[in-house]
Structures are given as structure tokens and as C-alpha cells.
Motif scaffolding. Structure first.
Motif, PDB file in Angstrom:
ATOM      1  N   GLY A   1     -68.070  77.248  37.703  1.00  0.00           N
ATOM      2  CA  GLY A   1     -68.817  76.823  38.877  1.00  0.00           C
ATOM      3  C   GLY A   1     -70.132  76.174  38.504  1.00  0.00           C
ATOM      4  N   GLY A   2     -70.395  76.083  37.213  1.00  0.00           N
ATOM      5  CA  GLY A   2     -71.591  75.394  36.733  1.00  0.00           C
ATOM      6  C   GLY A   2     -71.326  73.912  36.537  1.00  0.00           C
ATOM      7  N   ILE A   3     -72.375  73.152  36.343  1.00  0.00           N
ATOM      8  CA  ILE A   3     -72.246  71.701  36.211  1.00  0.00           C
ATOM      9  C   ILE A   3     -71.443  71.308  34.983  1.00  0.00           C
ATOM     10  N   ASN A   4     -71.573  72.059  33.887  1.00  0.00           N
ATOM     11  CA  ASN A   4     -70.845  71.692  32.673  1.00  0.00           C
ATOM     12  C   ASN A   4     -69.353  71.921  32.804  1.00  0.00           C
ATOM     13  N   SER A   5     -68.934  73.016  33.435  1.00  0.00           N
ATOM     14  CA  SER A   5     -67.496  73.225  33.599  1.00  0.00           C
ATOM     15  C   SER A   5     -66.932  72.241  34.620  1.00  0.00           C
ATOM     16  N   TRP A   6     -67.722  71.876  35.627  1.00  0.00           N
ATOM     17  CA  TRP A   6     -67.277  70.839  36.566  1.00  0.00           C
ATOM     18  C   TRP A   6     -67.080  69.515  35.828  1.00  0.00           C
ATOM     19  N   ALA A   7     -68.046  69.147  34.980  1.00  0.00           N
ATOM     20  CA  ALA A   7     -67.948  67.881  34.242  1.00  0.00           C
ATOM     21  C   ALA A   7     -66.750  67.895  33.292  1.00  0.00           C
TER      22      ALA A   7
ATOM     23  N   ASP B   1     -63.345  85.806  37.847  1.00  0.00           N
ATOM     24  CA  ASP B   1     -64.197  86.311  38.924  1.00  0.00           C
ATOM     25  C   ASP B   1     -64.735  87.693  38.586  1.00  0.00           C
ATOM     26  N   THR B   2     -66.052  87.830  38.642  1.00  0.00           N
ATOM     27  CA  THR B   2     -66.703  89.116  38.384  1.00  0.00           C
ATOM     28  C   THR B   2     -66.969  89.889  39.673  1.00  0.00           C
ATOM     29  N   TYR B   3     -66.693  89.288  40.813  1.00  0.00           N
ATOM     30  CA  TYR B   3     -67.012  89.870  42.118  1.00  0.00           C
ATOM     31  C   TYR B   3     -68.504  90.153  42.258  1.00  0.00           C
ATOM     32  N   ALA B   4     -69.318  89.449  41.502  1.00  0.00           N
ATOM     33  CA  ALA B   4     -70.763  89.663  41.553  1.00  0.00           C
ATOM     34  C   ALA B   4     -71.513  88.342  41.681  1.00  0.00           C
ATOM     35  N   GLU B   5     -70.825  87.324  42.143  1.00  0.00           N
ATOM     36  CA  GLU B   5     -71.429  85.996  42.236  1.00  0.00           C
ATOM     37  C   GLU B   5     -72.018  85.770  43.625  1.00  0.00           C
ATOM     38  N   ASP B   6     -72.918  84.815  43.708  1.00  0.00           N
ATOM     39  CA  ASP B   6     -73.465  84.407  44.989  1.00  0.00           C
ATOM     40  C   ASP B   6     -72.357  83.774  45.831  1.00  0.00           C
ATOM     41  N   GLU B   7     -72.385  84.011  47.129  1.00  0.00           N
ATOM     42  CA  GLU B   7     -71.348  83.467  48.012  1.00  0.00           C
ATOM     43  C   GLU B   7     -71.255  81.947  47.921  1.00  0.00           C
ATOM     44  N   ASP B   8     -72.372  81.294  47.656  1.00  0.00           N
ATOM     45  CA  ASP B   8     -72.359  79.838  47.576  1.00  0.00           C
ATOM     46  C   ASP B   8     -71.533  79.347  46.387  1.00  0.00           C
ATOM     47  N   LEU B   9     -71.444  80.138  45.333  1.00  0.00           N
ATOM     48  CA  LEU B   9     -70.614  79.735  44.199  1.00  0.00           C
ATOM     49  C   LEU B   9     -69.157  79.640  44.616  1.00  0.00           C
ATOM     50  N   TYR B  10     -68.688  80.608  45.391  1.00  0.00           N
ATOM     51  CA  TYR B  10     -67.293  80.593  45.836  1.00  0.00           C
ATOM     52  C   TYR B  10     -67.011  79.365  46.707  1.00  0.00           C
ATOM     53  N   ARG B  11     -67.980  79.002  47.554  1.00  0.00           N
ATOM     54  CA  ARG B  11     -67.834  77.778  48.354  1.00  0.00           C
ATOM     55  C   ARG B  11     -67.746  76.558  47.449  1.00  0.00           C
ATOM     56  N   PHE B  12     -68.660  76.493  46.472  1.00  0.00           N
ATOM     57  CA  PHE B  12     -68.674  75.355  45.562  1.00  0.00           C
ATOM     58  C   PHE B  12     -67.365  75.256  44.777  1.00  0.00           C
ATOM     59  N   LEU B  13     -66.859  76.378  44.294  1.00  0.00           N
ATOM     60  CA  LEU B  13     -65.608  76.358  43.529  1.00  0.00           C
ATOM     61  C   LEU B  13     -64.482  75.726  44.333  1.00  0.00           C
TER      62      LEU B  13
ATOM     63  N   ALA C   1     -61.111  71.012  45.162  1.00  0.00           N
ATOM     64  CA  ALA C   1     -60.513  70.033  46.069  1.00  0.00           C
ATOM     65  C   ALA C   1     -60.931  68.617  45.686  1.00  0.00           C
ATOM     66  N   GLN C   2     -62.183  68.435  45.316  1.00  0.00           N
ATOM     67  CA  GLN C   2     -62.681  67.112  44.929  1.00  0.00           C
ATOM     68  C   GLN C   2     -62.022  66.631  43.640  1.00  0.00           C
ATOM     69  N   ILE C   3     -61.808  67.535  42.697  1.00  0.00           N
ATOM     70  CA  ILE C   3     -61.155  67.183  41.434  1.00  0.00           C
ATOM     71  C   ILE C   3     -59.663  66.976  41.662  1.00  0.00           C
ATOM     72  N   GLY C   4     -59.097  67.740  42.583  1.00  0.00           N
ATOM     73  CA  GLY C   4     -57.679  67.599  42.895  1.00  0.00           C
ATOM     74  C   GLY C   4     -56.781  68.514  42.086  1.00  0.00           C
ATOM     75  N   ALA C   5     -57.327  69.639  41.646  1.00  0.00           N
ATOM     76  CA  ALA C   5     -56.564  70.587  40.832  1.00  0.00           C
ATOM     77  C   ALA C   5     -56.665  71.974  41.459  1.00  0.00           C
ATOM     78  N   PRO C   6     -55.649  72.798  41.257  1.00  0.00           N
ATOM     79  CA  PRO C   6     -55.703  74.148  41.828  1.00  0.00           C
ATOM     80  C   PRO C   6     -56.698  75.033  41.104  1.00  0.00           C
ATOM     81  N   LEU C   7     -57.356  75.880  41.887  1.00  0.00           N
ATOM     82  CA  LEU C   7     -58.271  76.872  41.355  1.00  0.00           C
ATOM     83  C   LEU C   7     -57.506  78.179  41.207  1.00  0.00           C
ATOM     84  N   VAL C   8     -57.479  78.715  39.998  1.00  0.00           N
ATOM     85  CA  VAL C   8     -56.793  79.972  39.723  1.00  0.00           C
ATOM     86  C   VAL C   8     -57.857  81.021  39.433  1.00  0.00           C
ATOM     87  N   ARG C   9     -57.868  82.091  40.236  1.00  0.00           N
ATOM     88  CA  ARG C   9     -58.834  83.176  40.036  1.00  0.00           C
ATOM     89  C   ARG C   9     -58.149  84.327  39.312  1.00  0.00           C
ATOM     90  N   ILE C  10     -58.841  84.846  38.287  1.00  0.00           N
ATOM     91  CA  ILE C  10     -58.359  86.050  37.629  1.00  0.00           C
ATOM     92  C   ILE C  10     -59.487  87.078  37.645  1.00  0.00           C
TER      93      ILE C  10
END
Length: 97
Positions: free
Chosen positions: A9-15, A35-47, A52-61
Motif C-alpha cells: 500500500g506504499g508508493i514503492n509497492s504501487w510503482a 494484512d496485519t489487521y493493524a493498518e489505518d482504514e485509509d490504507l485498505y481503501r487505497f489498496l 482496480a487502477q492497476i487492473g490486477a486482483p488484490l490477494v489478502r493473506i
């Protein structure tokens, strides 16, 4: 060949994900979020939006615990100066722990 990008969810992993998508397409691309279940809610929105913008599925473990629950379960006080050994249950499922 599948391409899996560790997606924090950081800029480097997005890039990195954007670069892989641009170079190899998204047909066999997965974005892996440990997922650590300890992130800010905005991170989950951004993910979700970034995936969706990249066009790939997000897999949470996750193993279902917060870091504080792991510390309690393992009788371990986490800090930045010492890490548990590989294979301990306190490690992320992304690394086989």
C-alpha cells in the motif's frame, strides 16, 4: 508465468506493481497484501482503489491476529532491534511462517 507483487500500500509497492503490469500485462498478475489487521482504514481503501487502477486482483493473506495478539500468544515483546527466527508463528504467512 505468474507475477506476484508484495503490495504493502506504499508508493514503492504501487510503482513496482504498475511497472510489472506495464511490462507483462495483468492477466497473470496478483497483488499480495500481508494484512496485519493493524493498518489505518485509509490504507485498505487505497489498496482496493490501486488494485482496480492497476487492473490486477488484490490477494489478502493473514493469520487473523494483530501484532499485539502475536506478541501475547508468543510471550514476546516485539521491537525493531530483534526479530524472531524464521519459521516462528510470529512471522507473516507471506514468508511461510
Amino acid at each position: 508465468m505468474w507475477h506476484v507483487v508484495m503490495f504493502s500500500g506504499g508508493i514503492n509497492s504501487w510503482a513496482a506493481a504498475r511497472r510489472v503490469a506495464d511490462e507483462h500485462g495483468t492477466g497473470k498478475l496478483q497483488l499480495l497484501f500481508a494484512d496485519t489487521y493493524a493498518e489505518d482504514e485509509d490504507l485498505y481503501r487505497f489498496l482496493e482503489e490501486a488494485a482496480a487502477q492497476i487492473g490486477a486482483p488484490l490477494v489478502r493473506i493473514a493469520d487473523g491476529r494483530t501484532p499485539w495478539q502475536v506478541f501475547d500468544d508468543e510471550h514476546y515483546l516485539g521491537n525493531a532491534g530483534w526479530h524472531r527466527a524464521p519459521g516462528d508463528s510470529s512471522r507473516s504467512p507471506a514468508y511461510g511462517g
